[in-house]
Design a protein around this motif. Structure first.
Motif, mmCIF file in Angstrom:
data_model
loop_
_atom_site.group_PDB
_atom_site.id
_atom_site.type_symbol
_atom_site.label_atom_id
_atom_site.label_comp_id
_atom_site.label_asym_id
_atom_site.label_seq_id
_atom_site.Cartn_x
_atom_site.Cartn_y
_atom_site.Cartn_z
ATOM 1 N N PRO A 173 4.619 23.186 -11.338
ATOM 2 C CA PRO A 173 3.318 23.078 -12.027
ATOM 3 C C PRO A 173 3.040 21.698 -12.596
ATOM 4 O O PRO A 173 1.914 21.211 -12.529
ATOM 5 N N LYS A 174 4.040 21.053 -13.192
ATOM 6 C CA LYS A 174 3.788 19.744 -13.795
ATOM 7 C C LYS A 174 3.357 18.743 -12.736
ATOM 8 O O LYS A 174 2.358 18.030 -12.893
ATOM 9 N N THR A 175 4.093 18.698 -11.635
ATOM 10 C CA THR A 175 3.750 17.773 -10.560
ATOM 11 C C THR A 175 2.396 18.131 -9.964
ATOM 12 O O THR A 175 1.633 17.258 -9.552
ATOM 13 N N ASP A 176 2.083 19.406 -9.924
ATOM 14 C CA ASP A 176 0.784 19.842 -9.402
ATOM 15 C C ASP A 176 -0.353 19.224 -10.199
ATOM 16 O O ASP A 176 -1.312 18.687 -9.640
ATOM 17 N N LEU A 177 -0.233 19.276 -11.535
ATOM 18 C CA LEU A 177 -1.300 18.711 -12.374
ATOM 19 C C LEU A 177 -1.457 17.215 -12.152
ATOM 20 O O LEU A 177 -2.569 16.686 -12.038
ATOM 21 N N LEU A 178 -0.346 16.494 -12.086
ATOM 22 C CA LEU A 178 -0.416 15.052 -11.909
ATOM 23 C C LEU A 178 -0.968 14.685 -10.535
ATOM 24 O O LEU A 178 -1.710 13.723 -10.385
ATOM 25 N N ILE A 179 -0.590 15.456 -9.500
ATOM 26 C CA ILE A 179 -1.107 15.173 -8.155
ATOM 27 C C ILE A 179 -2.605 15.413 -8.094
ATOM 28 O O ILE A 179 -3.353 14.624 -7.507
ATOM 29 N N GLN A 180 -3.061 16.491 -8.708
ATOM 30 C CA GLN A 180 -4.499 16.773 -8.691
ATOM 31 C C GLN A 180 -5.271 15.635 -9.356
ATOM 32 O O GLN A 180 -6.334 15.220 -8.884
ATOM 33 N N SER A 181 -4.733 15.123 -10.437
ATOM 34 C CA SER A 181 -5.391 14.000 -11.109
ATOM 35 C C SER A 181 -5.418 12.767 -10.219
ATOM 36 O O SER A 181 -6.424 12.070 -10.126
ATOM 37 N N ALA A 182 -4.303 12.503 -9.513
ATOM 38 C CA ALA A 182 -4.244 11.345 -8.616
ATOM 39 C C ALA A 182 -5.228 11.479 -7.465
ATOM 40 O O ALA A 182 -5.915 10.515 -7.089
ATOM 41 N N ASP A 210 0.827 -1.202 0.000
ATOM 42 C CA ASP A 210 0.000 0.000 0.000
ATOM 43 C C ASP A 210 0.867 1.260 0.000
ATOM 44 O O ASP A 210 0.550 2.245 -0.679
ATOM 45 N N ILE A 211 1.952 1.213 0.744
ATOM 46 C CA ILE A 211 2.823 2.380 0.835
ATOM 47 C C ILE A 211 3.510 2.649 -0.499
ATOM 48 O O ILE A 211 3.591 3.796 -0.956
ATOM 49 N N TRP A 212 3.998 1.592 -1.154
ATOM 50 C CA TRP A 212 4.644 1.785 -2.457
ATOM 51 C C TRP A 212 3.645 2.305 -3.494
ATOM 52 O O TRP A 212 3.988 3.132 -4.347
ATOM 53 N N MET A 213 2.408 1.847 -3.391
ATOM 54 C CA MET A 213 1.392 2.335 -4.326
ATOM 55 C C MET A 213 1.135 3.829 -4.107
ATOM 56 O O MET A 213 1.023 4.604 -5.060
ATOM 57 N N ALA A 214 1.066 4.236 -2.829
ATOM 58 C CA ALA A 214 0.866 5.660 -2.535
ATOM 59 C C ALA A 214 2.044 6.491 -3.027
ATOM 60 O O ALA A 214 1.858 7.595 -3.561
ATOM 61 N N LEU A 215 3.253 5.975 -2.854
ATOM 62 C CA LEU A 215 4.424 6.705 -3.335
ATOM 63 C C LEU A 215 4.410 6.829 -4.851
ATOM 64 O O LEU A 215 4.815 7.861 -5.416
ATOM 65 N N GLU A 216 3.963 5.782 -5.519
ATOM 66 C CA GLU A 216 3.897 5.845 -6.980
ATOM 67 C C GLU A 216 2.889 6.891 -7.436
ATOM 68 O O GLU A 216 3.116 7.628 -8.393
ATOM 69 N N ARG A 217 1.779 7.005 -6.706
ATOM 70 C CA ARG A 217 0.750 7.962 -7.103
ATOM 71 C C ARG A 217 1.179 9.405 -6.890
ATOM 72 O O ARG A 217 0.634 10.309 -7.526
ATOM 73 N N VAL A 218 2.117 9.621 -5.990
ATOM 74 C CA VAL A 218 2.627 10.992 -5.804
ATOM 75 C C VAL A 218 3.980 11.157 -6.484
ATOM 76 O O VAL A 218 4.712 12.108 -6.197
ATOM 77 N N LEU A 219 4.363 10.242 -7.353
ATOM 78 C CA LEU A 219 5.567 10.347 -8.177
ATOM 79 C C LEU A 219 6.852 10.341 -7.364
ATOM 80 O O LEU A 219 7.828 10.999 -7.704
#
Length: 1566
Positions: A1390-1399, A1326-1335
Motif C-alpha cells: 500500500p505505501k508504495t502504491d500511494l507514492l507511485i500513484q502520486s508519481a 533519464d533511466i535513473w530519473m525514472a527509477l527514482e520516481r518508482v522508488l
C-alpha cells in the motif's frame, strides 16, 4: 588320425581328396569325411553353445508353456532320430560281430549323434519350461544337420544310381529317413509355440517379436504386419505395440536408479550447488562451460550404473559386429578367387557358381550380423533414453531452491533430448574407436599380400591428407561454434519475442525485435555457409582419398618395376579393400567425436544428478512440538542454499490449531520465504520446524496444469461430486464454469494461457481446498481477484465461517482491511519476525505494526485484481500431424525457395562428377586387360596419367556439387525463416492465445535446424547415391547386357520396399514427435510447479504420469527403430541379390567377357548394398524433414493483423495534440464464432481528461483497452482520436502514440537497462530519473553491475513487486499524450502504491489517462468514471454524481467501504437520516478530493523540483534516521497524493505532519 577313422575301407581311407573334391568336373566329398566330420560339425556346435545358452535360460525365465502339438511333434521326431541313431549303432555292432570290418568312425558318429539328440531333447524341454517359443540355437543346429544330410543324401542317390543300393540297403534307407526327419525338425523350428502360461507380459497388443520365430526375428519379418497397415491406412496410437515389462520406465528406471545410488555412494558427494551456467553468463546467458571441468563430477559412477544394467546386451551386440566384420573381410578374398576363375579359361564352371553363391552367402551373413548389432544398440538407446528421462524427472522433484535457480527448464529438456541423443550415438559409434584401427591393419595386411611394399604408400597418402583434414576440421569447428553462438542468441531473442508478444504489440516493438532476430540470423547463416563450404572440401577430400590411395599404390607398383603387372585381381580386389579401408578411416573420427560428445553429455547429466537436494529432515512431522500446535518453528534460520546468506533469521513461531494467521510485511521482507521454510523448500541452518498433518499450498504465482479445470481442482484425488461443487461455489468459480464452453471439462492451455490471472488464482485455491488438508499455506491468494470476489472467497473459504474454518491457515497478504478479522498477525521485517499477536494487541503496542498502519493510513486495502479476459479460449490448438505422405508441392516450395536455376546447376554437377567416376572405373578395367608381353604391360605411364586426371576431375566435381547444394539450401533457409518470422509477428493476439509457445519455439528451433542442416545434407546424399546407383547399373549393363532382365525387377522390388518403408516410417516418426512433446512439456511444467507438488506430497503420482508419457513415446520410438532395421536388412538382401546376378551372369558369359570388365561390374555390384540402404534412408529422412517446410507454411495461412504502417496515411509528428477519444457504436468480439464482448459503446473522452474504467469481472473493461490499441479489431463502429479514425491508421502508427502500463510484470532476459529501454532511445540520466520516481534507484544501485545487472528468464531473480516497478519505470520513460493504466500497482504494498500513484499523476498531468482498476478509491478523484456491465456502458459520469445516483458504481463503492450504510437497528426515520448523512459525507469527500487535486499536483511538483531534490542525498545518507527537508517534503507529497487519489483525511494529516517532525525522530524506511 584320418587313416584310423576310416581304416576298414581301403578305397576311402583318406579323409580328404583334392582330386575328388576340387580338381574335377563333378566334385564330391569322401565317404570318410561325410561319415565323420560332416556329421560332427552340428554336434560340436551344440555342445559348445550349450553352457552359455543354458545359463541364459536359467536367468531369463518367462513362465512355462503347456505341451502343445508343436512341442509333442518335436519330441516325437527327436525320439525317432534317436532311435535311428541307436539302430545305426546296433547295425554297426551286428556287422562287427559277424566279422565284417567296421571303421571306428562308423560307431563314433552315431554314438555322438545319439548323445547330442539327448541334449536336444533336454534343451527342448528346458525351453518349454522357461517360456521360449522359438529357439535360435536349435534352429542353427537343425540347419547344419540339414546341410550335412543334404550332402550325404546326394552321395547316396549318386551311389544308388550307380547300382550301389543293393550292396548297402540299410545305410541308404537310414540316410533317406534321416534327411526326412531333419527336414521336418527344421520346418517345425520355423514356427513358434504358444505363449507362456504364466507370462509376466499380459498386454492387449503385445509386440509381435515375442511370438516370432528365430528366422523372422533375424530378418525382421515380424514387422510386416505394422508395415502393411501403415501403407494402406494411417497408423494410430492404438495400433502401436504395448511395451514389454522389461522395457517400461518402471522397470528400467528402478534398475538404473538403484545402480546409480549404489555407485554414487562411492564417489565424492558434491556439497556445492553446481551451476549450469558458464563464466560467460554475465555477458550472455547460455549453456555452461562448468560442465567441461573434470573434478568432482561422478560421471564414471554414472557410466558404471548404466553399464551394470545395459552392459551385457551391449557386449552381445559387439560380438555380432565382430562376427560381421569377419564375413566382411572374407568377401574380398572370395572376390579374388572369383576373378582368378574368370581369368582361368580352363577352370570348371561349377567353381564360378560356387564362388558366386559364396559371395552372396557371405554378404547375407554380414548383413544379418551387422543389422543385429545396430538393432541391439538402437534398442538400448531407447531404453537409455527412458532411464535418463526417469532419473532427471525424479531429480527435479527433489531439487533444492538454490539448485533450481542454477538451471532452467530449457536446459533440463536439453538433458533428456540433446544429451541423451549423444549417449545413444555413443552406443553405435563406440566400437569404432577400437574396431576401425583393427580393420585398417587387416586391410594393410591383405594389400601387402596383393601389391607387396607398394601397399605401404597408402600410409603416406593418409598422412598427407590428415593435416589437411585437421586444418579443415579446426576451421570448421570455429565457424560451427560461431554458428551455435548465434543460434543460441537467436533462440533467446525469439523466446523473448514470443513470451512477451503482447507487450511488443502494445508498444509497437515487433519490427524492431524482429529486425534484431534477422540480424542475428544473417550472421548465423554466414557462419553456416562458411562451415558448409569447408565441409564440402572435407567431403571431397574424403571421397578422393579412395582414388588417391589406389592411384599412388598402382602408380608405385607399376612404375617401380616394369615387370609388375596390374591384372584384374590386383586392381579390383585392391579397390574393394581400399573401400573398406576408407570406410574404417572415416568411421574412426566419427567414433572419437561421438565419444568426446558423449563424455561431455555424461558429465552434464552427472552434474545435474548431483545438484543439491532438499533436506529430507527439513520439516519434522513426528516432533514432540507437534503435540503443542500443528505449526511450530524453534529458533529457525533458513537460507536458499548452502552458499547463500540467511533469508530468515531466528524465527520462533507457533500457530495454534484451527487459527487464521496473517503474515504481513513490505515487499522483499521474507513473507513468501517463511512459507517456503515451512514447506521444507529452504535450507535449514539452525533450529527446527515441525508440522502436524497434511499441507496444502497456494503459491503467489498460480501453477496451473495443461489439463481440464476438473483435473486441476481434483489434482489426482478421487472425485467427490458434492464436495467438488461446494469448493467451486466457495471459490467463486461457478460463473466462470458457466461461461466455459465445456464447463469443468474445458482444457486449460499451457501455463494457463487461455484463462485470466484471477481464474488461475481461484483454481489454485480450489485445488488446495478440495484436498481437505490440515494446514493451509496461502501466499497472497487473494491478490488476483477483485474486491467483490475477494470478499466472497474470504467469507466462504478462508474466514471464520468459511470451508476452512476448522483448519490451520497462514495467509500472506497486503489486504490491511482483512487484518482485524484474523486470529493473529505476524509482522516480518528484514527476514525476522518483529511482532506477533492479535490485531488489537499489535495496534496497542505502538510498534512496527502500528507504524505500518500509520504509514498506509486506515484505508482498507482492497484485493489486487488482474485483467480478466472477456472471452475464453476453449482449448489449446494442437498442430495436427498428417499421416499422409508429403505432397510434391512441398518439395517444389523448398526448391523454389533455393532458386530453380541453382538446383538445375546442382544436378548437372552431380551428373558430370559421376560420369568421370564411371570413366575412371572403365579406364581401370582397360588397364587391367592390357596384354602382358615379356612380363610387362605397355602404355603404363599413359594409363597412370589418365587415371589421375579422371580422379582429380571427379574430386573437383564432388566439391562443386556438394558446395552448390549447401549454398542453395542456405538460400532456401534464409527465405523460409524470413517468411516464418514475418508470418508469426504479423499474427494477431488471438493466434498467440490459442497457440502454445512451445509449438512456435519448435518451429523456430527444431524445424529451422532441420531446414538449415538436415535437408541440404540429406538432399546431397540422396543425389549422390542416386547417381552412384545409375553408375552401377550402367557398369553391370555394359559388362552383361542381359543383366537388364535382373535389374528391372530388382529395381521394381526396391521401389516397393521404399514406398512401404517411407509410408510407415514417416507416420511412426510423426507419432514419436507428437508423443515426445508432452514429455518435454510435462518436465517443464513439473520444474515450474515442483514446490506445489512437494507441498501436496504428490510426487509419486507425477512420477507415474511421467513414466506413462515416456512409455507412450517409446511405443512409437521402438517401431521406428525396427522400421529402419527392416529397411536396412531387406535392401541389403536386395543388393546382395544384385551381386549374385552379376556374378552368375559373368560366369555364364565368361567366354565373351574380359576379366577387367567382370572385375569392374562385380566390384561395382559389391557397393550396391550400402548405396541402396543409404539411398532409401536418405529419402526417408527427406520425407521426415521436408515436413518442416510444410509446418512453416501452416502459419503462412493464418489470419494476419492490419498493416503496421500506411504510407498514404502518415501522421503528423505531434499527433495527437489533445488526446480526445471518441467511441461511436463500437462493438468487439474476439473470434467470429463468439458473442460480442463489447456492444454499441458510444462515449466521448475529452483531451487531458482522467477517466477511470470500473466494473465487475468480465464486464468488458480490458476489452475496451484491447479495442483502443487494436489488439482486437472492431466488429462494428469506430474509434476516433483527435478526430482521426484509428481503423485507417497503421498499427504501429497508432500504438506508438499510446503508453500503456500493463498488469503483467514482463521482463526480457538481458540487462536491466535493456529491459527499461528496449529500443535504446533514452539516456542513462533519464533511466535513473525514472527509477527514482518508482522508488527503485537505491535498489538498483545495490545490484551488481547496476543497470548492467542481468535479468534471468522472466525476471525470476527479482520479486513480483520489483518486476512491476521496473515495468512502471519503462512506461514512464515513454511519454505519450494518451496513457492507459491496467492495474499497474497490483503487486506492490500500500505505501508504495500511494507514492507511485502520486508519481504517475505528476508525470502525466497533461495527458489523457484511462485507468482500468477494481480499486474504487483509486478512481475517486478522476474527472469521470466509466462503469461497464456485460460489455455495455452502465454509467459514465463524475464520481460524486455516480455516488448520488446509487447505481452500480455506488454498490461497488459500498462493497469497498466508501459508501457503507449503517444498517443498525432503530427507527426507520433514524436509519434513513443516518444513510443520507453518510452519503453526503462520502460525496463531500469525493468533491473535496477533486478540489484538492490541483493543490496536491502543484505541491508535489514543487517538492520534487525543489526540496525533494535538495534533500535526496540527505535521505540516502540519513537512512532510517531521517532524510532532511527533502524527505519531509516527500512525506507531505505522499500525503497529498494519498488524499488526492482517494485516501482519507488521516492520510493527508500523516503525510503533512511528517514535514514538521524533528530531525532525530526515526523516519520509517522506504
Amino acid at each position: 588320425m584320418a587313416s584310423w577313422l576310416c581304416s576298414s575301407r581301403e578305397e576311402s581311407a583318406e579323409l580328404w581328396d583334392w582330386n575328388r573334391t576340387w580338381y574335377t568336373a563333378t566334385p564330391s566329398l569322401t565317404p570318410c569325411f561325410q561319415n565323420t566330420v560332416l556329421l560332427w560339425i552340428p554336434c560340436l556346435y551344440l555342445w559348445i553353445s550349450f553352457p552359455f545358452y543354458y545359463l541364459y535360460l536359467q536367468r531369463n525365465g518367462r513362465g512355462y508353456i503347456r505341451m502343445s502339438a508343436a512341442f509333442k511333434s518335436k519330441m516325437v521326431l527327436s525320439f525317432a532320430l534317436l532311435s535311428l541313431c541307436l539302430a545305426s549303432c546296433f547295425f554297426v555292432l551286428r556287422q562287427a560281430i559277424r566279422g565284417v570290418p567296421q571303421a571306428p568312425g562308423s560307431i563314433i558318429s552315431p554314438a555322438l549323434q545319439m548323445v547330442t539328440l539327448v541334449l536336444v531333447v533336454f534343451l527342448t524341454q528346458t525351453e518349454r519350461l522357461k517360456g521360449v517359443r522359438s529357439s535360435g540355437v536349435l534352429l542353427v543346429y537343425w540347419l547344419l544337420c540339414f546341410f550335412s544330410a543334404t550332402i550325404a543324401l546326394s552321395s547316396k542317390i549318386q551311389h544308388a544310381l550307380e547300382g550301389g543300393f543293393r550292396s548297402d540297403p540299410f545305410h541308404h534307407v537310414a540316410s533317406y529317413t534321416y534327411f526326412t526327419l531333419i527336414l521336418l525338425e527344421l520346418a517345425l523350428c520355423c514356427f513358434t509355440d504358444q505363449p507362456p502360461f504364466f507370462s509376466q507380459d499380459t498386454s492387449d497388443n503385445p509386440c509381435p517379436e515375442d511370438g516370432a520365430s528365430f528366422a523372422s526375428r533375424i530378418t525382421f519379418c515380424w514387422f510386416l504386419g505394422l508395415l502393411w497397415k501403415g501403407y494402406w491406412q494411417p497408423i494410430q496410437t492404438e495400433d502401436l505395440w504395448s511395451l514389454a515389462r522389461g522395457n517400461t520406465s518402471a522397470e528400467i528406471v528402478t534398475q538404473v536408479e538403484k545402480a546409480w545410488r549404489k555407485n554414487h555412494t562411492t564417489a565424492k558427494q558434491l556439497t556445492e550447488s553446481v551451476q549450469f551456467r558458464s563464466q560467460r553468463e554475465r555477458e550472455e546467458p547460455g549453456e555452461t562451460s562448468v560442465l567441461l571441468q573434470t573434478e568432482y563430477y561422478p560421471s564414471k559412477q554414472l557410466l558404471k550404473a548404466f553399464w551394470s544394467v545395459f552392459g551385457v546386451s551391449f557386449l552381445l551386440g559387439t560380438f555380432s559386429l565382430v562376427v560381421g566384420d569377419i564375413f566382411l573381410f572374407l568377401i574380398p578374398k572370395t572376390l579374388s578367387l572369383f576373378l582368378d576363375f574368370i581369368a582361368d579359361r580352363e577352370a570348371h564352371s561349377w567353381k564360378g557358381y560356387f564362388y558366386a553363391m559364396l559371395l552372396f552367402l557371405l554378404a547375407c551373413l554380414q548383413t544379418l550380423f551387422e543389422q543385429r548389432y545396430m538393432y541391439v544398440c538402437l534398442s538400448l538407446g531407447v531404453k537409455l533414453k527412458t532411464a535418463v528421462t526417469g532419473l532427471v524427472y525424479r531429480k527435479i522433484l527433489v531439487l533444492s531452491a538454490a539448485a533450481k535457480k542454477t538451471t532452467t527448464a530449457g536446459e533440463i529438456v536439453n538433458l533428456v533430448s540433446v544429451d541423451v541423443q549423444k549417449l545413444t550415438d555413443l552406443l553405435v559409434y563406440f566400437n569404432g574407436t577400437w574396431l576401425a584401427p583393427v580393420r585398417i591393419v587387416v586391410c594393410f595386411v591383405f594389400l601387402w599380400q596383393l601389391l607387396g611394399p607398394s601397399a605401404l604408400t597408402s600410409v603416406a597418402v593418409f598422412l598427407l591428407l590428415l593435416p589437411l583434414n585437421f586444418v579443415i576440421t579446426k576451421k570448421r569447428s570455429h565457424f560451427q561454434e560461431a554458428q551455435m553462438h548465434h543460434k543460441d542468441h537467436r533462440a533467446k531473442l525469439i523466446s523473448s519475442v514470443l513470451c512477451n508478444i503482447k507487450i511488443l504489440k502494445l508498444h509497437g516493438w515487433e519490427e524492431r525485435f524482429a529486425g534484431q532476430v534477422s540480424d542475428v540470423r544473417t550472421r548465423e547463416l554466414r557462419a553456416l555457409k562458411t562451415s558448409q563450404f569447408l565441409f564440402s572440401a572435407s567431403l571431397a577430400s574424403f571421397h578422393s582419398s579412395t582414388f588417391l590411395v589406389a592411384f599412388v599404390m598402382f602408380a608405385v607398383y607399376t612404375l617401380a618395376d616394369e615387370h609388375h603387372v596390374l591384372n584384374t585381381q590386383k586392381a579390383f580386389v585392391s579397390l574393394a579393400l581400399v573401400n573398406i579401408l576408407n570406410t574404417a578411416h572415416s568411421f574412426l573420427p566419427f567414433s572419437i567425436n561421438a565419444v568426446m560428445q558423449a563424455k561431455v553429455s555424461l558429465r552434464r547429466l552427472a552434474t545435474f544428478l548431483c545438484l543439491e537436494e532438499l533436506e529430507q529432515t527439513a520439516v519434522n512431522c513426528d516432533s514432540l512440538d507437534c503435540v503443542q500446535a500443528p505449526v511450530v518453528v524453534r529458533n529457525g534460520t533458513f537460507s536458499w542454499g548452502t552458499e547463500c546468506p540467511p533469508c530468515l533469521k531466528r524465527i520462533n513461531l507457533t500457530v495454534p490449531q484451527g487459527s487464521l494467521c496473517a503474515v504481513v510485511g513490505q515487499v522483499g521482507a521474507g513473507k513468501s520465504s517463511l512459507l517456503s521454510a515451512l514447506l521444507g523448500e529452504l535450507q535449514r541452518t539452525e533450529g527446527s520446524v515441525a508440522l502436524k498433518g497434511t499441507v496444502a499450498f497456494v503459491p503467489q504465482e498460480p501453477w496451473i496444469q495443461n489439463t481440464s479445470v476438473e483435473d486441476n481442482v481434483v489434482f489426482g484425488r478421487g472425485m467427490d461430486r458434492k464436495w467438488y461443487s461446494q469448493v467451486i461455489a466457495a471459490c467463486a468459480l461457478l460463473p466462470d464454469l458457466e461461461g466455459f464452453p465445456a464447463g469443468s471439462q474445458t482444457v486449460i492451455g499451457e501455463k494457463g494461457v487461455n484463462i485470466s490471472g484471477g481464474q488461475k488464482q481461484r483454481l489454485g485455491l480450489a485445488r488446495a481446498v478440495y484436498k481437505k488438508a490440515a494446514i493451509y499455506l496461502l501466499d497472497d491468494s487473494l491478490s488476483a481477484v477483485d474486491a467483490q470476489v475477494g470478499q466472497h472467497i474470504f467469507e466462504q473459504v478462508i474466514g471464520p465461517n468459511g470451508l476452512l474454518k476448522d483448519k490451520t491457515r497462514l495467509l500472506v497478504t497486503n489486504a490491511v482491511h482483512l487484518l482485524p478479522r484474523v486470529d493473529n498477525v505476524i509482522v516480518i521485517a528484514k527476514g525476522q519476525i518483529s511482532e506477533t499477536g492479535t490485531y488489537q494487541e499489535l495496534v496497542q503496542r505502538e510498534g512496527a505494526f502500528a507504524q505500518f498502519l500509520r504509514l498506509h493510513g486506515t484505508q482498507e486495502k482492497e484485493d489486487q485484481a488482474l485483467q480478466v479476459s472477456d472471452t475464453l479460449v476453449v482449448c489449446v490448438i494442437l498442430v495436427s500431424l498428417s499421416s499422409v505422405q508429403v505432397r510434391t508441392s512441398i518439395y517444389l516450395r523448398y526448391l523454389r525457395a533455393g532458386g530453380s536455376l541453382l538446383w538445375a546447376y546442382v544436378v548437372l554437377l552431380f551428373a558430370c562428377q559421376q560420369a568421370t567416376s564411371f570413366c575412371r572405373g572403365y579406364w581401370l578395367s582397360l588397364w587391367a586387360n592390357d596384354p602382358v608381353c615379356n612380363g610387362t604391360q605397355r602404355h603404363t605411364q599413359l594409363r597412370v596419367g589418365v587415371f589421375f586426371f579422371l580422379g582429380a576431375a571427379q574430386a573437383l566435381g564432388k566439391f562443386g556439387s556438394t558446395a552448390t547444394v549447401f549454398l542453395a539450401g542456405a538460400m532456401a533457409s534464409r527465405k523460409l525463416f524470413a517468411h516464418l518470422l514475418r508470418d508469426v509477428v504479423r499474427s494477431p493476439m488471438a493466434f498467440f492465445e490459442v497457440t502454445p509457445t512451445g509449438n512456435l519455439l519448435n518451429r523456430f528451433s527444431k524445424e529451422m535446424d532441420a531446414i538449415d542442416s538436415v535437408l541440404p545434407d540429406k538432399l546431397k546424399s540422396l543425389l549422390g547415391f542416386l547417381f552412384q546407383l545409375l553408375e552401377i547399373y550402367i557398369a553391370i549393363t555394359v559388362a552383361t547386357p542381359v543383366a537388364v532382365v535382373a535389374i528391372v525387377p530388382l529395381t521394381a522390388l526396391y521401389a516397393v520396399l521404399q514406398s512401404f518403408f517411407v509410408a510407415t516410417s514417416c507416420q511412426l516418426k510423426r507419432l514419436e514427435a507428437r508423443s515426445r512433446s508432452p514429455v518435454y512439456s510435462h518436465i517443464a511444467e513439473t520444474f515450474q510447479g515442483s514446490s506445489s507438488i512437494r507441498a501436496y506430497r504428490d510426487q509419486r503420482r507425477f512420477i507415474l504420469r511421467n513414466d506413462a508419457q515416456v512409455d507412450e513415446n517409446q511405443r512409437a520410438a521402438f517401431p521406428a527403430v525396427v522400421a529402419d532395421r527392416w529397411l536396412a536388412t531387406n535392401v541389403e538382401f536386395l543388393g546382395n541379390g544384385l551381386i549374385l546376378f552379376a556374378a552368375l551372369l559373368a560366369v555364364t558369359s565368361k567366354p565373351h567377357l574380359s576379366p577387367g570388365m567382370v572385375g569392374f561390374s562385380v566390384s561395382c555390384a559389391l557397393q550396391v548394398t550400402g548405396i541402396l540402404n543409404w539411398m532409401v534412408r536418405s529419402l526417408a529422412e527427406m520425407e521426415n524433414n521436408i515436413v518442416s517446410v510444410e509446418r512453416l507454411r501452416d502459419y503462412a495461412e493464418t489470419p494476419k493483423e492490419a498493416p503496421w504502417t500506411l504510407g498514404t496515411n502518415s501522421l503528423m509528428e505531434h499527433w495527437p495534440t489533445e488526446g480526445a477519444i471518441e467511441f461511436k457504436d463500437f462493438s468487439l468480439r474476439y473470434r467470429p464464432d463468439l458473442e460480442l464482448s463489447l456492444k454499441n459503446i458510444s462515449i466521448k473522452i475529452n483531451g487531458r481528461e482522467k477517466v477511470g474504467i470500473s466494473g465487475r469481472t468480465g464486464a468488458g473493461k480490458s476489452s475496451l483497452t484491447m479495442g483502443l490499441l487494436r489488439l482486437v479489431e472492431a466488429a462494428e463502429g469506430d474509434i476516433f482520436i483527435d478526430g482521426v479514425n484509428i481503423a485507417q491508421l497503421g498499427l504501429h502508427d497508432l500504438r506508438s502514440k499510446i503508453s500503456i502500463i500493463s498488469q503483467d510484470p514482463v521482463l526480457f532476459p538481458g540487462s536491466l537497462r535493456m529491459n527499461l529501454d528496449p529500443l535504446n532511445e533514452y539516456s542513462d540520466e533519464d533511466i535513473w530519473m525514472a527509477l527514482e520516481r518508482v522508488l527503485l534507484k537505491s535498489f538498483v544501485l545495490d545490484l551488481p553491475g547496476r543497470l548492467a545487472y542481468e535479468c534471468s528468464e522472466g525476471g525470476g531473480n527479482l520479486s513480483v513487486g520489483q518486476r512491476q516497478l521496473i515495468c512502471l519505470a519503462r512506461a514512464l520513460l515513454r511519454k505519450a499524450q494518451i496513457l492507459v493504466l491496467d492495474e499497474a500497482t497490483a503487486a506492490v504494498d500500500p505505501k508504495t502504491d500511494l507514492l507511485i500513484q502520486s508519481a504517475v499523476r505528476t508525470q502525466f498531468s497533461e495527458c489523457t489517462v484511462l485507468t482500468v482498476a477494481h480499486r474504487v478509491k483509486t478512481l475517486m478523484d478522476y474527472d469521470r468514471i466509466l462503469v461497464m456491465k456485460s460489455g455495455q456502458v452502465e454509467e459514465f459520469d463524475m464520481p460524486e454524481t455516480l455516488i448520488a445516483q446509487k447505481g452500480l458504481f455506488y454498490r461497488m463503492a459500498e462493497e469497498s467501504g466508501l459508501g457503507t450504510v449503517n444498517s443498525a437497528t432503530g427507527p426507520p426515520s433514524s436509519t434513513a437520516a443516518r444513510r443520507r448523512k453518510e452519503e453526503g459525507r462520502e460525496v463531500g469527500a469525493a468533491i473535496l478530493g477533486g478540489l484538492l487535486r490541483r493543490f496536491c499536483d502543484s505541491f508535489t511538483t514543487l517538492s520534487r523540483q525543489g526540496a525533494l531534490l535538495d534533500g535526496s542525498q540527505e535521505a540516502e545518507e540519513g537512512g532510517g534516521g531521517g532524510g532532511g527537508r527533502g524527505a519531509q517534503n516527500k512525506g507531505a507529497a505522499a500525503g497529498c497524493g494519498a488524499w488526492a487519489w482517494g485516501g482519507s483525511a488521516q492520510d493527508l494529516r500523516c503525510g503533512v505532519a511528517q514535514q514538521y517532525q524533528p530531525r532525530e525522530e526515526p523516519h520509517p524506511p522506504n
